[in-house]
Design a protein around this motif. Structure first.
Motif, PDB file in Angstrom:
ATOM      1  N   LEU A  91       3.651  -1.129   3.799  1.00 23.63           N
ATOM      2  CA  LEU A  91       3.540   0.227   3.261  1.00 23.63           C
ATOM      3  C   LEU A  91       4.452   0.770   3.101  1.00 23.63           C
ATOM      4  CD1 LEU A  91       0.722   0.904   5.796  1.00 23.63           C
ATOM      5  CD2 LEU A  91       0.270   0.159   4.067  1.00 23.63           C
ATOM      6  N   GLU A  92       4.487   2.130   2.054  1.00 23.95           N
ATOM      7  CA  GLU A  92       5.755   1.962   2.021  1.00 23.95           C
ATOM      8  C   GLU A  92       6.540   3.303   3.350  1.00 23.95           C
ATOM      9  OE1 GLU A  92       6.879   6.066  -2.002  1.00 23.95           O
ATOM     10  OE2 GLU A  92       5.154   5.077  -1.278  1.00 23.95           O
ATOM     11  N   TYR A 125      -5.066   3.645   7.461  1.00 24.83           N
ATOM     12  CA  TYR A 125      -6.180   2.545   7.186  1.00 24.83           C
ATOM     13  C   TYR A 125      -6.629   1.933   8.837  1.00 24.83           C
ATOM     14  CZ  TYR A 125      -3.040   0.371   2.906  1.00 24.83           C
ATOM     15  OH  TYR A 125      -2.411  -0.174   1.416  1.00 24.83           O
ATOM     16  N   GLY A 162       0.888  -1.175  -0.127  1.00 21.43           N
ATOM     17  CA  GLY A 162      -0.177  -0.165  -0.341  1.00 21.43           C
ATOM     18  C   GLY A 162       0.321   0.741   0.020  1.00 21.43           C
ATOM     19  N   ASP A 216      -0.268   5.451   4.789  1.00 19.32           N
ATOM     20  CA  ASP A 216       0.435   5.072   5.983  1.00 19.32           C
ATOM     21  C   ASP A 216      -0.875   4.292   7.338  1.00 19.32           C
ATOM     22  OD1 ASP A 216      -0.998   7.172   6.955  1.00 19.32           O
ATOM     23  OD2 ASP A 216       0.536   8.623   7.180  1.00 19.32           O
ATOM     24  N   TRP A 217      -0.307   3.950   7.594  1.00 22.81           N
ATOM     25  CA  TRP A 217      -1.002   3.175   8.943  1.00 22.81           C
ATOM     26  C   TRP A 217      -1.893   3.674   9.486  1.00 22.81           C
ATOM     27  CZ3 TRP A 217      -1.286  -1.961   8.814  1.00 22.81           C
ATOM     28  CH2 TRP A 217      -0.453  -2.410   8.841  1.00 22.81           C
ATOM     29  N   ASN A 240      10.528  -4.086   5.136  1.00 23.44           N
ATOM     30  CA  ASN A 240       9.454  -5.046   4.540  1.00 23.44           C
ATOM     31  C   ASN A 240       9.765  -6.521   3.265  1.00 23.44           C
ATOM     32  OD1 ASN A 240       7.321  -3.550   5.836  1.00 23.44           O
ATOM     33  ND2 ASN A 240       7.709  -1.934   4.304  1.00 23.44           N
TER      34      ASN A 240
END
Length: 214
Positions: free
Chosen positions: A170-171, A138, A131, A134-135, A180
């Protein structure tokens, strides 16, 4: 054990492809085999056609490209799907693969007046979504929970397949995907570690019912 890693992204140099490659590496590093299925490079057609409708409603035999994908899954002991998040879900290519390949009569049996038969109970499915938000985004909007409801439960539980792990990668703020990629490789190792040889594999693809049969 043998894992099928399905990746849906048009750019081979994408982070999505890099994550898929590291999942496969994790499986192979554990002494097992992994096949990468690049749906974009292979030219899979995601369009749900009139023939696909007939497969669902009338139990006609699936087309050759769908039978090939089903056979590829039948050969696998575990399935991993790796994809970018588009509009908080699968990209169209992967959704179309699911629509066509996870067909009535192969992934499940839905017959009016009879209980649903879930036919993929032997198959563990692992998910790795990439994705761009950011967290906080979400979490605030409940997007990841909605994705799990739609995908983990709505698709795979309907077919009887368990989803032992759903990863959302996530990026990073600093642009360094190293952590990641490590998570992806660890996911591959987990797939190998959690393999159970007692899971029953299908002996053969079932013959389709005659046209119009229920």
């Amino acid at each position: 054990m043998h894992a099928l890693v399905v990746v849906a992204h048009p750019r081979p140099a994408s982070v999505t492809h890099a994550v898929a490659a590291r999942i496969a590496e994790g499986v192979r590093d554990a002494g097992h085999s992994a096949e990468l299925a690049d749906l974009a490079a292979e030219g899979f057609d995601p369009r749900f056609t009139e023939h696909d409708v007939a497969v669902h409603r009338e139990r006609r035999s699936p087309s050759a490209d769908v039978r090939a994908e089903q056979a590829r899954i039948d050969r696998a002991d575990a399935l991993a799907l790796v994809y970018p998040v588009y509009w908080w879900s699968f990209p169209g290519l992967l959704k179309g693969w699911i629509d066509r390949v996870f067909s009535n009569g192969w992934a499940y049996d839905e017959v009016p007046g009879q209980p649903l038969a879930k036919k993929l109970q032997r198959l563990p499915v692992y998910l790795a979504a990439i994705g761009g938000a950011d967290w906080r985004t979400y979490a605030r909007h409940g997007y990841f929970g909605a994705m799990r409801t739609q995908i983990d439960h709505g698709i795979f539980d309907y077919c009887g397949a368990q989803v032992p792990r759903s990863e959302l990668l996530l990026e990073p703020a600093d642009g360094d995907w190293g952590e990641n990629f490590g998570i992806a490789r660890a996911l591959g190792a987990r797939i190998a570690r959690e393999f159970s040889p007692t899971r029953q594999r299908p002996s053969a693809s079932p013959e389709p019912l005659p046209t119009g049969a229920r």
